[in-house]
Scaffold this motif. Structure first.
Motif, short mmCIF file in Angstrom:
data_model
loop_
_atom_site.label_atom_id
_atom_site.label_comp_id
_atom_site.label_asym_id
_atom_site.label_seq_id
_atom_site.Cartn_x
_atom_site.Cartn_y
_atom_site.Cartn_z
N GLN A 182 0.69 -1.20 0.02
CA GLN A 182 -0.05 -0.09 -0.02
C GLN A 182 0.73 1.36 0.07
O GLN A 182 0.38 2.40 -0.09
N GLY A 183 2.27 1.16 0.08
CA GLY A 183 3.15 2.33 -0.13
C GLY A 183 3.27 2.80 1.47
O GLY A 183 3.71 3.89 1.52
N ASN A 184 3.13 1.95 2.33
CA ASN A 184 3.54 2.50 3.81
C ASN A 184 4.57 1.99 4.29
O ASN A 184 5.10 0.75 3.98
N ILE A 185 5.53 2.91 5.03
CA ILE A 185 6.75 2.18 5.70
C ILE A 185 6.50 1.29 6.85
O ILE A 185 5.51 1.79 7.75
N ARG A 186 6.80 0.15 6.96
CA ARG A 186 6.19 -0.88 7.86
C ARG A 186 7.37 -1.33 8.90
O ARG A 186 7.30 -1.80 9.93
N TYR A 187 8.64 -0.94 8.58
CA TYR A 187 10.11 -1.25 9.21
C TYR A 187 11.02 -0.42 8.68
O TYR A 187 11.14 -0.19 7.34
N TYR A 188 12.18 0.00 9.34
CA TYR A 188 13.47 0.33 8.94
C TYR A 188 14.44 -0.09 9.88
O TYR A 188 14.36 -0.40 11.01
N GLN A 189 15.75 -0.01 9.43
CA GLN A 189 16.94 -0.18 10.23
C GLN A 189 18.17 0.29 9.71
O GLN A 189 18.11 0.76 8.16
N PHE A 190 19.02 0.66 10.39
CA PHE A 190 20.30 1.66 9.99
C PHE A 190 21.46 0.87 10.22
O PHE A 190 21.48 -0.13 11.26
N GLY A 191 22.62 0.81 9.38
CA GLY A 191 23.74 0.10 9.56
C GLY A 191 23.66 -1.43 9.09
O GLY A 191 22.75 -1.72 8.42
N GLU A 192 24.79 -1.94 9.30
CA GLU A 192 25.09 -3.31 9.26
C GLU A 192 24.47 -4.29 10.19
O GLU A 192 23.83 -3.97 11.26
N GLY A 193 24.04 -5.47 9.74
CA GLY A 193 23.60 -6.52 10.61
C GLY A 193 22.16 -6.79 10.67
O GLY A 193 21.29 -6.44 9.67
N ASN A 194 21.61 -7.66 11.50
CA ASN A 194 20.15 -8.12 11.59
C ASN A 194 19.65 -8.38 10.38
O ASN A 194 18.38 -8.05 9.87
N TYR A 195 20.60 -9.22 9.44
CA TYR A 195 20.06 -9.54 8.42
C TYR A 195 18.75 -10.54 8.28
O TYR A 195 18.17 -10.62 7.49
N GLU A 196 18.93 -11.57 9.15
CA GLU A 196 17.75 -12.55 9.13
C GLU A 196 16.73 -11.85 9.46
O GLU A 196 15.56 -12.16 9.22
N THR A 197 16.49 -10.96 10.55
CA THR A 197 15.45 -10.03 11.07
C THR A 197 14.85 -9.34 9.69
O THR A 197 13.49 -9.33 9.36
#
Length: 466
Positions: free
Chosen positions: A282-297
């Motif tokens: 729908q064009g909504n931001i549902r999650y964001y993260q910064f930097g490296e890591g947390n790839y599985e998440t």
């Protein structure tokens, strides 16, 4: 108490307002408003210090014990300052900071929480957009309703999806690569989108690319799209040919748009390389993260959004995260952000000067030998020169730009030749492009001294470590 108070004063330097001040400088957006913002920020730090000084005087006048023992108290604090100076020289302060962040991972977040509320973020977005006059696809300025319609409140954790509002429109007017013409958010409706802010000489960005490539290959047929926003950190990264070559070398085959004027960066009020924003159908931001890591998440987030959009995707194993063993921080070499430089000669800005190398380098220290010019963003030798750097890491990378063809750099570690890397062969690096080069690749991290002997004109920007 004074130290604690000063800590409270300076902690907000990590916040969005300081990032906006820096952003104005990076984009050369100088006007009366920019001057007022910088002045206001300076006053905001100076006033608490002034109040501490006045309070201290009042306290001295009201407490006879302090007046009577002023000399002793000064000596005690003098000793404390010497101890703190020694601790800083030995990098103990970094160890203390790391320990504090492990114990109190949210330290400082409350102090900058006000800067992250929507009213402040929208004001920053309006100010930054006016500074460059950027406009959206329909002639809207960067203050248009799509520019800060989402919220940074309640940052997501552990893959839990939230609703952070509509994703900003793609407003940058830069060139599009790996696609036919510009792409809008309307074009992306019905797809799960990952917006990836990156720049090609950033080692942190480079290390995320294998994961992005894996996700793109797995899920593109299920309606998953990556839009790379290439926002340059250094001037040479604005060159389209450089970006095209870097994308080819790195295997980036998804759409990328050049954001040389930082308009898309400001649309998101972004502060990081890399930064990932996950957008639903729908064009909504549902999650964001910064930097490296947390790839599985991150991959779990992609699958969850695809499932919401009606796709059935099987969970697969995410590539194992690469462990970062470096104990040396990213080191910039230009005077605007340069740190840890030591020399027997005081640095002079924008002038050629004969430097004499310092001895007894500590972790992160670097020094020069020969005639060099130190500019705002980089250092450059007068045909020949040497650089020494003490580091504690497994990998060492250098961002550089050749000024002319035909030069070379001899690379040594602890006075001896090094093992070959993907860029260094038989102890020699022959740079032919403006990019990041791998200088050292060790079996395990350790403390060593890197020596570069430079023959030719090269602009050296920054060291990064892994």
């Amino acid at each position: 108490p004074v130290g604690f108070s000063l800590g409270l004063v300076w902690t907000p330097c990590v916040g969005p307002i300081m990032a906006s001040v820096i952003s104005l400088a990076l984009t050369e957006s100088l006007d009366g408003g920019a001057v007022l913002i910088t002045l206001a920020y300076a006053m905001g730090t100076a006033i608490p210090m002034f109040l501490i000084m006045l309070t201290g005087r009042t306290l001295l006048n009201r407490v006879p014990f302090l007046v009577k023992n002023t000399g002793k108290i000064q000596k005690v604090f003098g000793v404390l300052m010497i101890v703190v100076g020694i601790a800083i020289a030995l990098n103990w302060d970094r160890q203390v900071q790391t320990a504090l962040l492990r114990i109190f991972p949210k330290y400082g977040t409350g102090l900058t929480a006000t800067e992250n509320i929507d009213i402040v973020q929208n004001a920053l977005a309006r100010r930054e957009s006016k500074s460059d006059g950027s406009t959206g696809a329909e002639g809207q300025t960067a203050t248009g309703k799509n520019m800060r319609s989402f919220s940074y409140a309640n940052q997501p954790r552990k893959g839990k999806l939230g609703d952070y509002g509509k994703a900003p429109e793609i407003v940058t007017q830069g060139t599009w690569l790996n696609t036919e013409g510009p792409v809008s958010m309307e074009d992306l409706k019905g797809k799960v989108v990952l917006i990836d802010f990156w720049t090609y000489s950033c080692i942190n960005c480079i290390r995320t690319i294998p994961y992005l490539e894996s996700w793109y290959d797995k899920y593109k047929d299920e309606g998953f799209v990556i839009i790379g926003v290439h926002t340059p950190e250094f001037e040479f990264e604005k060159n389209e040919n450089n970006v095209v070559q870097a994308m080819k070398d790195l295997g980036v085959d998804w759409p990328v748009v050049l954001d040389n004027d930082y308009s898309q960066w400001r649309a998101y009020s972004n502060h990081y390389w890399p930064a990932h924003y996950f957008i639903d159908v729908q064009g909504n931001i549902r999650y964001y993260q910064f930097g490296e890591g947390n790839y599985e998440t991150a991959e779990d987030v992609i699958r969850a959004l695809l499932k919401e959009g009606g796709k059935e995707v099987q969970k697969t194993k995410t590539e194992k995260e690469r462990k970062i063993e470096a104990k040396t921080s990213e080191t910039y070499l230009g005077f605007s952000r340069g740190t840890e430089f030591i020399s027997e000669v005081t640095m002079v800005k924008d002038q050629a000067l004969d430097y004499i190398p310092a001895e007894n380098l500590k972790n992160g220290n670097w020094t020069l030998d020969g005639t060099w010019t130190v500019t705002r963003d980089y250092i450059v030798p007068e045909d020949n020169g040497s650089l020494l750097l003490r580091f504690n890491a497994k990998n060492v990378y250098l961002v550089l730009e050749p000024e002319e063809a035909g030069g070379s750099i001899t690379v040594a570690m602890d006075g001896e030749n090094i093992q070959n890397t993907r860029d260094v062969v038989n102890g020699t690096l022959i740079p032919d492009k403006s990019r990041l080069y791998e200088l050292i690749d060790l079996p395990k991290a350790g403390s060593h001294v890197l020596t570069l002997k430079i023959n030719g004109r090269f602009r050296l920007f920054a060291f990064t470590f892994g």
